[in-house]
Structures are given as structure tokens and as C-alpha cells.
Design an enzyme around this catalytic site. Structure first.
Site, PDB file in Angstrom:
ATOM      1  N   GLY A 194      34.912  43.867  43.151  1.00 41.84           N
ATOM      2  CA  GLY A 194      33.938  43.724  42.076  1.00 41.84           C
ATOM      3  C   GLY A 194      33.588  44.995  41.349  1.00 41.84           C
ATOM      4  O   GLY A 194      33.339  44.976  40.138  1.00 41.84           O
TER       5      GLY A 194
ATOM      6  N   THR B  56      34.724  34.601  46.884  1.00 37.49           N
ATOM      7  CA  THR B  56      34.257  34.180  45.567  1.00 37.49           C
ATOM      8  C   THR B  56      35.043  32.962  45.110  1.00 37.49           C
ATOM      9  O   THR B  56      36.251  32.910  45.323  1.00 37.49           O
ATOM     10  CB  THR B  56      34.506  35.304  44.536  1.00 37.49           C
ATOM     11  OG1 THR B  56      33.834  36.479  44.967  1.00 37.49           O
ATOM     12  CG2 THR B  56      34.021  34.922  43.150  1.00 37.49           C
TER      13      THR B  56
ATOM     14  N   ARG C  16      23.927  45.439  47.443  1.00 37.75           N
ATOM     15  CA  ARG C  16      25.081  45.645  46.548  1.00 37.75           C
ATOM     16  C   ARG C  16      25.380  44.359  45.754  1.00 37.75           C
ATOM     17  O   ARG C  16      25.365  43.264  46.300  1.00 37.75           O
ATOM     18  CB  ARG C  16      26.285  46.070  47.394  1.00 37.75           C
ATOM     19  CG  ARG C  16      27.601  46.189  46.617  1.00 37.75           C
ATOM     20  CD  ARG C  16      28.411  44.922  46.672  1.00 37.75           C
ATOM     21  NE  ARG C  16      29.707  45.061  46.048  1.00 37.75           N
ATOM     22  CZ  ARG C  16      30.489  44.034  45.731  1.00 37.75           C
ATOM     23  NH1 ARG C  16      30.115  42.804  45.994  1.00 37.75           N
ATOM     24  NH2 ARG C  16      31.648  44.240  45.173  1.00 37.75           N
ATOM     25  N   VAL C  17      25.636  44.525  44.482  1.00 42.59           N
ATOM     26  CA  VAL C  17      26.021  43.388  43.646  1.00 42.59           C
ATOM     27  C   VAL C  17      27.371  43.711  43.007  1.00 42.59           C
ATOM     28  O   VAL C  17      27.572  44.825  42.520  1.00 42.59           O
ATOM     29  CB  VAL C  17      24.961  43.120  42.550  1.00 42.59           C
ATOM     30  CG1 VAL C  17      25.393  41.991  41.630  1.00 42.59           C
ATOM     31  CG2 VAL C  17      23.610  42.792  43.187  1.00 42.59           C
ATOM     32  N   GLY C  18      28.276  42.754  43.022  1.00 45.27           N
ATOM     33  CA  GLY C  18      29.600  42.963  42.425  1.00 45.27           C
ATOM     34  C   GLY C  18      29.681  42.377  41.019  1.00 45.27           C
ATOM     35  O   GLY C  18      28.672  42.180  40.341  1.00 45.27           O
ATOM     36  N   ASP C  19      30.887  42.082  40.600  1.00 44.08           N
ATOM     37  CA  ASP C  19      31.133  41.608  39.233  1.00 44.08           C
ATOM     38  C   ASP C  19      30.717  40.157  38.992  1.00 44.08           C
ATOM     39  O   ASP C  19      30.415  39.780  37.852  1.00 44.08           O
ATOM     40  CB  ASP C  19      32.630  41.710  38.921  1.00 44.08           C
ATOM     41  CG  ASP C  19      33.443  40.819  39.868  1.00 44.08           C
ATOM     42  OD1 ASP C  19      33.263  40.944  41.093  1.00 44.08           O
ATOM     43  OD2 ASP C  19      34.225  39.990  39.381  1.00 44.08           O
TER      44      ASP C  19
ATOM     45  N   THR D 135      38.000  37.710  40.036  1.00 45.84           N
ATOM     46  CA  THR D 135      37.681  37.713  41.461  1.00 45.84           C
ATOM     47  C   THR D 135      38.398  38.896  42.076  1.00 45.84           C
ATOM     48  O   THR D 135      39.412  39.355  41.567  1.00 45.84           O
ATOM     49  CB  THR D 135      38.078  36.377  42.127  1.00 45.84           C
ATOM     50  OG1 THR D 135      37.744  36.435  43.520  1.00 45.84           O
ATOM     51  CG2 THR D 135      39.546  36.077  42.005  1.00 45.84           C
ATOM     52  N   GLY D 136      37.847  39.412  43.166  1.00 46.97           N
ATOM     53  CA  GLY D 136      38.453  40.574  43.808  1.00 46.97           C
ATOM     54  C   GLY D 136      37.446  41.707  43.923  1.00 46.97           C
ATOM     55  O   GLY D 136      36.245  41.460  44.043  1.00 46.97           O
TER      56      GLY D 136
HETATM   57  C1  SD4 Z   1      32.553  40.866  44.610  1.00 44.45           C
HETATM   58  N1  SD4 Z   1      34.272  39.910  43.242  1.00 44.45           N
HETATM   59  O1  SD4 Z   1      31.423  40.665  45.022  1.00 44.45           O
HETATM   60  C2  SD4 Z   1      33.491  39.686  44.430  1.00 44.45           C
HETATM   61  C3  SD4 Z   1      34.306  39.490  45.678  1.00 44.45           C
HETATM   62  C4  SD4 Z   1      35.463  38.536  45.559  1.00 44.45           C
HETATM   63  O2  SD4 Z   1      37.153  37.280  46.583  1.00 44.45           O
HETATM   64  O3  SD4 Z   1      35.855  38.103  44.506  1.00 44.45           O
HETATM   65  N2  SD4 Z   1      36.109  38.164  46.643  1.00 44.45           N
HETATM   66  O4  SD4 Z   1      33.006  41.990  44.388  1.00 44.45           O
END
Ligand code: SD4
Length: 295
Positions: A211, A153, A185-188, A208-209
Site C-alpha cells: 500500500g 485486500t 498504519r493505513v495503506g492505499d 492491491t498489494g
Molecule cells: C495495504 N494494499 O493495506 C493493502 C494490502 C493488500 O493484498 O492489498 N494486500 O497496503
């Protein structure tokens, strides 16, 4: 004065340089941030996001992006988009050309094509090889990909203070999501409030991270609300991260990072785990910083 914060070392550098180049060509804050993220998405040498990044468990790239304009809280987002890049530009089109906030999947792709984006094959030989490698050693399930290796991300927040002293804030994010994620799947990242938030009356934040955890915490909105309550940007991020660590048992499985930019230019960042490298650009002066986890 213009201040930008961008996540992660390699992709962040590409993003911040492209954003500043856009400014030199006269771009406004929304355009600078769009161009910065689009440069990361379109660079196949970055396995972080967009073209040539790490796909889902089917070997398919599904991209997400969002952008928010703090002037009027307008925002646009897309999720699970295949065969289209840069998706940050599609998110911007959703914000500016539709009355909606988010378009998903094939219909987001259709909207992009109708608005002139040319479909492309996002899988490069390098990411196909990485996928094959993962498939062969398929013992670690979905969240195997350690975010220390390559980040999925790029999130950018920006502040511009005009001659009248009025602050303007924008936040945006683009991602291919966690590598080897479950299809659909969808993250944050494309979720306003979770992955990004911007409000000219307060400040902006981006995450980021991992999600799922950042989304449960509404991490970006929480950090902006913390600044509204009087915290510095650093205190705001730390409160969000501490709250996650106290309430969410999985929030230290992988880094969960939040960064914030207050309307007066104060900046902060915090992570639940590991180090969080990020870039700051102040009127073209670019600086690299590394934040450690809270202990
Ligand atoms: C997610 N937050 O799809 C994103 C992944 C991400 O560095 O930030 N990776 O969960």
C-alpha cells in the site's frame, strides 16, 4: 451489460459470487459491489479481510474500506476501524449519509454503531493462533507476511451499461491492511486515487498489494488518467506499474497490482512482481485469470 473485476483467487471468488447473487436479487451496481465485499469481510474462513483476518503487530484488527461512484465522483471511506464489520458498508454510509469522504478510527466506529452496525469481536481462534505463531518467530518485522500466502485486500471495480448505452462505473476496496502492520498504519485501500478510482467519463481502477508504494504512485488515479489519455486498460495499468518500478525502489519488495476497466468494457491488469490472479464476471459468466509480472 454488467462487468465486474475482483482481486485474488479465494476471496475474489467469494466476492464475485456474492456480488452476482445480489444482482440476481435486483441490486444496483453500488449494492452489488458492497454485498460482494461484505461477503468476503464476514466469511471467517477467509483470512483475507474482515472477520478472522490477520491483525496488526498488537494483535488487533484495524480495517479500512472505500467506495467511489463514477457518476458524480462521490466517495466514502473509513480507516483504522476496530470491532466493526463489514466496513465497506460503513464506507458506503459515509458516502451517502455525510458530506465527508473519510472517517477514521474510533469515530468511524461510533458513526457505524449510530447507524445500526452491531460491534463484533473480529479475532477468531484461527487468527489468534496465526498471530501467536508470528509473535513467537518475531524476526521478520512488519512486512513479513508474503502476499502469496493469503491476501489482505479485496478490490472490486464494476461497469454497467444501461439501455441508453451510458456507462456507469464503481470502484471499492476492503482490507485489514498488511498483516502485522504497525498499529495505526493505513495503506492505499481506503485512499481514493490510490486504492480505488471511478469516473463514468473514463473508467475505473483498483489496486492491491504494498500500500505504501501504491499510494505514492496514486496508482488507481494514474491508471484512469492513462485511459483518459487514450490508452487501453492494459496499457494504462502497465504504464502505472512501469512508472512505479522505475521511480520507486521498494515497489518490487511485494506485489503492487493495478487493474482497470474502461468505460467501453476493455480490461487490464499489471503487477510489479509475481502473479496476479483475478476474476471477471460478465453478466454472470465468471472467468478466472492469472496475470504475470512485467519483466
Ligand atoms: C495495504 N494494499 O493495506 C493493502 C494490502 C493488500 O493484498 O492489498 N494486500 O497496503
Amino acid at each position: 451489460m454488467t462487468t465486474l473485476l475482483v482481486t485474488w483467487k479465494e476471496p475474489g471468488q467469494v466476492g464475485i459470487e456474492a456480488a452476482w447473487n445480489a444482482r440476481k436479487n435486483g441490486a444496483d451496481l453500488v449494492t452489488m459491489i458492497e454485498k460482494g465485499l461484505a461477503a468476503c469481510e464476514m466469511d471467517p474462513s477467509l483470512m483475507a479481510i474482515g472477520l478472522g483476518s490477520l491483525p496488526n503487530s498488537d494483535g488487533d484488527l484495524e480495517l479500512d474500506a472505500a467506495i467511489m461512484d463514477g457518476r458524480d465522483l462521490n466517495c466514502g471511506a473509513v480507516c483504522s476501524v476496530r470491532g466493526i464489520a463489514p466496513v465497506i458498508s460503513v464506507a458506503r454510509m459515509v458516502m451517502e449519509k455525510t458530506p465527508h469522504v473519510m472517517l477514521a478510527g474510533d469515530q468511524a466506529r461510533r458513526f457505524a454503531i449510530e447507524n445500526g452496525v452491531v460491534p463484533i469481536n473480529l479475532m477468531t481462534p484461527e487468527c489468534i493462533a496465526k498471530y501467536d505463531e508470528w509473535k513467537r518467530g518475531e524476526d521478520e518485522k512488519f512486512f513479513v507476511h508474503t502476499m502469496n500466502e493469503s491476501h489482505d485486500t479485496v478490490t472490486m471495480v464494476g461497469l454497467e451499461t444501461g439501455p441508453d448505452g451510458k456507462p456507469h462505473l464503481v470502484a471499492a476496496s476492503a482490507t485489514s491492511g498488511l498483516a502485522w502492520k504497525m498499529p495505526g498504519r493505513v495503506g492505499d485501500s481506503p485512499i481514493v486515487g490510490a486504492g480505488i478510482y471511478a469516473d463514468d467519463e473514463i473508467g475505473a481502477a483498483g489496486a492491491t498489494g504494498l500500500g505504501e508504494e501504491l499510494w505514492k504512485a496514486c496508482a488507481s488515479y494514474r491508471s484512469v488518467r492513462n485511459m483518459e489519455a487514450g490508452m487501453t486498460a492494459q496499457e494504462a495499468c502497465e504504464e502505472t506499474v512501469r512508472h512505479m518500478m522505475r521511480r520507486q525502489t521498494n515497489s518490487t519488495d511485494l506485489p503492487c497490482v493495478v487493474m482497470a476497466l474502461r468505460k467501453d468494457g476493455d480490461i487490464g491488469a499489471a503487477t510489479t512482481k509475481g502473479e496476479f490472479p483475478f476474476w471477471i464476471c460478465r453478466d454472470g459468466d465468471i472467468e478466472f485469470r492469472e496475470h504475470l509480472a512485467l519483466t
